[in-house]
Design an enzyme around this catalytic site. Structure first.
Site, PDB file in Angstrom:
ATOM      1  N   HIS A  37       0.600  -1.305   0.041  1.00 21.14           N
ATOM      2  CA  HIS A  37      -0.139   0.051   0.190  1.00 21.14           C
ATOM      3  C   HIS A  37       1.072   1.261  -0.208  1.00 21.14           C
ATOM      4  O   HIS A  37       2.033   1.218   0.508  1.00 21.14           O
ATOM      5  CB  HIS A  37      -1.004  -0.114   1.956  1.00 21.14           C
ATOM      6  CG  HIS A  37      -0.448   0.145   2.658  1.00 21.14           C
ATOM      7  ND1 HIS A  37       0.240  -1.018   3.565  1.00 21.14           N
ATOM      8  CD2 HIS A  37       0.346   1.352   3.341  1.00 21.14           C
ATOM      9  CE1 HIS A  37       0.982  -0.418   4.536  1.00 21.14           C
ATOM     10  NE2 HIS A  37       1.093   1.002   4.394  1.00 21.14           N
ATOM     11  N   HIS A 121       5.864   5.895  -0.847  1.00 23.05           N
ATOM     12  CA  HIS A 121       6.589   4.637  -1.311  1.00 23.05           C
ATOM     13  C   HIS A 121       5.480   3.901  -0.501  1.00 23.05           C
ATOM     14  O   HIS A 121       4.277   4.046   0.469  1.00 23.05           O
ATOM     15  CB  HIS A 121       7.838   5.108   0.166  1.00 23.05           C
ATOM     16  CG  HIS A 121       7.233   4.553   1.161  1.00 23.05           C
ATOM     17  ND1 HIS A 121       7.005   5.282   2.437  1.00 23.05           N
ATOM     18  CD2 HIS A 121       7.484   3.279   2.046  1.00 23.05           C
ATOM     19  CE1 HIS A 121       6.888   5.281   3.048  1.00 23.05           C
ATOM     20  NE2 HIS A 121       7.390   3.905   3.437  1.00 23.05           N
TER      21      HIS A 121
END
EC number: 3.1.4.58
Length: 177
Positions: A37, A121
């Site tokens: 995610h 990220h």
């Protein structure tokens, strides 16, 4: 109390690309495909009232869909030792704007503003002192990148901690419009 965060789930082709590069670091705790995610806002432990307030506030987020791609690998360090390996994100501006709107929604729900700088990220691995060298893996990947993908939804997740690590469950989905 549930532990919550708001994130974007990369599409299947991106998750498959990430899985294909996850190798070469001994003693790394590699993330599983269902853990991938891109966090927009960490909330933490929240009682039912706060969770409901966050959900209501997130329903009001308005932002147009956009495209991003993953690009580059890096590490977060703890006391000079790599603690996590991640894949970075290109085209930050629309993502940063969405992050800001999600953070503002969380503040309307009564949460304090996010204090950490936003570095978008996808975490690939958790590392510790026993983990093998990371630099050769990053260098070996050269210019890691994925094809662009559309972001037209984001999710409210619950993180369920267990002895085997965290398991993430999508509890709400919000469409960008």
């Amino acid at each position: 109390m549930p532990r919550l965060f708001v994130a974007i789930r990369p599409p299947a082709f991106v998750r498959e690309r990430l899985l294909s590069i996850m190798d070469g670091i001994s003693a790394a705790r590699w993330q599983s495909e269902d853990q991938f995610h891109l966090t927009l806002r960490f909330i933490g432990e929240a009682d039912r009232r706060v969770a409901n307030d966050v959900h209501t506030a997130l329903q009001g987020v308005r932002h147009p869909p956009f495209e991003i791609a993953l690009h580059g690998l890096g590490t977060f360090e703890r006391r000079g030792t790599p603690a996590a390996l991640w894949a970075g994100v290109t085209q930050h501006q629309p993502l940063r704007e969405l992050h800001k709107k999600v953070d503002q929604a969380c503040q309307r729900a009564g949460l304090p503003p996010e204090r950490r700088a936003y570095l978008p990220h996808v975490t690939l691995a958790r590392l510790n002192r026993a983990s093998g060298p990371v630099a050769p893996v990053i260098e070996g990947m050269g210019g890691f990148t994925t094809a662009p993908f559309a972001v037209d939804v984001f999710h409210l997740y619950e993180s369920i901690l267990s002895s085997g690590g965290s398991h993430y469950v999508i509890i709400e989905t919000y469409r960008l419009k």
